[in-house]
Design a protein around this motif. Structure first.
Motif, PDB file in Angstrom:
ATOM      1  N   THR A  88      -8.059   1.591   6.046  1.00 42.37           N
ATOM      2  CA  THR A  88      -8.832   2.811   5.775  1.00 42.37           C
ATOM      3  C   THR A  88      -9.531   2.835   4.423  1.00 42.37           C
ATOM      4  O   THR A  88     -10.183   3.828   4.088  1.00 42.37           O
ATOM      5  CB  THR A  88      -7.915   4.040   5.881  1.00 42.37           C
ATOM      6  OG1 THR A  88      -6.835   3.901   4.943  1.00 42.37           O
ATOM      7  CG2 THR A  88      -7.355   4.179   7.287  1.00 42.37           C
ATOM      8  N   LEU A  89      -9.415   1.769   3.631  1.00 38.47           N
ATOM      9  CA  LEU A  89     -10.055   1.760   2.311  1.00 38.47           C
ATOM     10  C   LEU A  89     -11.562   1.911   2.446  1.00 38.47           C
ATOM     11  O   LEU A  89     -12.194   1.254   3.279  1.00 38.47           O
ATOM     12  CB  LEU A  89      -9.748   0.453   1.577  1.00 38.47           C
ATOM     13  CG  LEU A  89      -8.329   0.273   1.047  1.00 38.47           C
ATOM     14  CD1 LEU A  89      -8.179  -1.114   0.441  1.00 38.47           C
ATOM     15  CD2 LEU A  89      -8.000   1.344   0.015  1.00 38.47           C
ATOM     16  N   ASP A 138     -12.953   6.104  -2.663  1.00 36.12           N
ATOM     17  CA  ASP A 138     -11.511   6.345  -2.713  1.00 36.12           C
ATOM     18  C   ASP A 138     -11.043   6.152  -4.149  1.00 36.12           C
ATOM     19  O   ASP A 138     -11.479   5.231  -4.842  1.00 36.12           O
ATOM     20  CB  ASP A 138     -10.749   5.357  -1.824  1.00 36.12           C
ATOM     21  CG  ASP A 138     -10.819   5.721  -0.352  1.00 36.12           C
ATOM     22  OD1 ASP A 138     -11.373   6.791  -0.021  1.00 36.12           O
ATOM     23  OD2 ASP A 138     -10.314   4.929   0.469  1.00 36.12           O
ATOM     24  N   ASN A 172       0.341   5.581   0.017  1.00 32.44           N
ATOM     25  CA  ASN A 172      -0.629   6.688   0.174  1.00 32.44           C
ATOM     26  C   ASN A 172      -2.034   6.166   0.475  1.00 32.44           C
ATOM     27  O   ASN A 172      -3.031   6.827   0.145  1.00 32.44           O
ATOM     28  CB  ASN A 172      -0.667   7.580  -1.070  1.00 32.44           C
ATOM     29  CG  ASN A 172       0.676   8.207  -1.375  1.00 32.44           C
ATOM     30  OD1 ASN A 172       1.405   8.596  -0.464  1.00 32.44           O
ATOM     31  ND2 ASN A 172       1.025   8.273  -2.642  1.00 32.44           N
ATOM     32  N   ALA A 173      -2.118   5.005   1.018  1.00 34.08           N
ATOM     33  CA  ALA A 173      -3.389   4.382   1.391  1.00 34.08           C
ATOM     34  C   ALA A 173      -3.062   3.295   2.408  1.00 34.08           C
ATOM     35  O   ALA A 173      -1.904   2.948   2.600  1.00 34.08           O
ATOM     36  CB  ALA A 173      -4.090   3.776   0.177  1.00 34.08           C
ATOM     37  N   PHE A 189       0.841  -1.199   0.000  1.00 38.18           N
ATOM     38  CA  PHE A 189       0.000   0.000   0.000  1.00 38.18           C
ATOM     39  C   PHE A 189       0.875   1.248   0.000  1.00 38.18           C
ATOM     40  O   PHE A 189       1.860   1.330   0.740  1.00 38.18           O
ATOM     41  CB  PHE A 189      -0.921   0.014   1.221  1.00 38.18           C
ATOM     42  CG  PHE A 189      -1.968  -1.070   1.196  1.00 38.18           C
ATOM     43  CD1 PHE A 189      -3.199  -0.844   0.608  1.00 38.18           C
ATOM     44  CD2 PHE A 189      -1.704  -2.318   1.736  1.00 38.18           C
ATOM     45  CE1 PHE A 189      -4.154  -1.846   0.567  1.00 38.18           C
ATOM     46  CE2 PHE A 189      -2.656  -3.325   1.701  1.00 38.18           C
ATOM     47  CZ  PHE A 189      -3.887  -3.094   1.110  1.00 38.18           C
ATOM     48  N   VAL A 233      -8.153   4.965  -6.499  1.00 35.94           N
ATOM     49  CA  VAL A 233      -7.019   4.061  -6.329  1.00 35.94           C
ATOM     50  C   VAL A 233      -6.395   3.702  -7.666  1.00 35.94           C
ATOM     51  O   VAL A 233      -7.055   3.693  -8.705  1.00 35.94           O
ATOM     52  CB  VAL A 233      -7.433   2.766  -5.590  1.00 35.94           C
ATOM     53  CG1 VAL A 233      -7.843   3.070  -4.155  1.00 35.94           C
ATOM     54  CG2 VAL A 233      -8.560   2.040  -6.327  1.00 35.94           C
ATOM     55  N   GLY A 258      -3.060   5.070  -3.211  1.00 33.20           N
ATOM     56  CA  GLY A 258      -4.153   6.005  -3.029  1.00 33.20           C
ATOM     57  C   GLY A 258      -3.933   7.240  -3.884  1.00 33.20           C
ATOM     58  O   GLY A 258      -2.833   7.787  -3.930  1.00 33.20           O
TER      59      GLY A 258
END
Length: 197
Positions: free
Chosen positions: A152-153, A157, A147-148, A145, A159, A178
């Protein structure tokens, strides 16, 4: 009739012999493809390390390599990341674990908003959601992962995902980046696939 069958048998045997003899020549080895001097698609897989670039357990020397990242052919090695699925074109050494990359190309499999709820499995190890009607699975332990985060997904969002499509048509993510949130009419999205209509 027997004479004709015998002639056909001899002709087939001769062709097979020629093909076998032609296929026994030497040359540099490569994992796939192959061109003059062993150049061609040397590896297609996930980046697992740097200090050179490691793909499929092979360490590729990258001094002098060209990089194309998300259609940017002025990219540099620093634009690559662990978990990206790349195509390496170059040469594989005889030891089978080292080589030289002439070029490395990366393009995400899909980029867009999460358009469904994000569902987690009972073991709390994977999450499933859709992007442009493509089912995506991310793993707490094996997806990288940036920036994500796994925890928290959420729906909407934006992606960018690299990975492999399995036999069921599910995109199994090796890397998820992210990209913020969707701005209709402004945000750039991307989807790879077959034209169906």
């Amino acid at each position: 009739m027997r004479n004709s069958i015998h002639k056909i048998y001899l002709a087939v045997s001769l062709i097979v012999t020629i093909l076998i003899a032609g296929g026994c020549g030497g040359g540099s080895s490569s994992l796939a493809g192959g061109g003059i001097g062993g150049t061609g698609i040397t590896a297609f897989g996930t980046i697992t390390g740097f200090g050179s670039v490691f793909v499929n357990g092979i360490e590729f020397e990258t001094s002098g390599s060209l990089f194309d990242v998300d259609d940017d052919d002025t990219a540099v090695e620093g634009d690559l990341g662990i978990g990206m699925v790349v195509t390496v074109i170059g040469n594989l050494n005889d030891d089978g674990v080292t080589g030289t990359a002439d070029s490395i190309e990366y393009d995400d499999e899909i980029e867009g908003p999460i358009t469904s709820t994000v569902d987690e499995d009972l073991g709390l190890q994977t999450k499933t959601f859709t992007v442009f009607d493509t089912t995506v699975v991310v793993s707490r332990s094996s997806t990288v992962f940036s920036n994500a985060g796994y925890a928290t997904l959420t729906q909407d969002d934006l992606v960018e995902i690299s990975g492999f499509v399995d036999e069921a048509g599910t995109l199994v993510a090796t890397r998820l980046e992210g990209e913020g949130t969707l701005v209709p009419g402004t945000t750039e999205v991307e989807l790879n696939g077959t034209v169906s209509e």
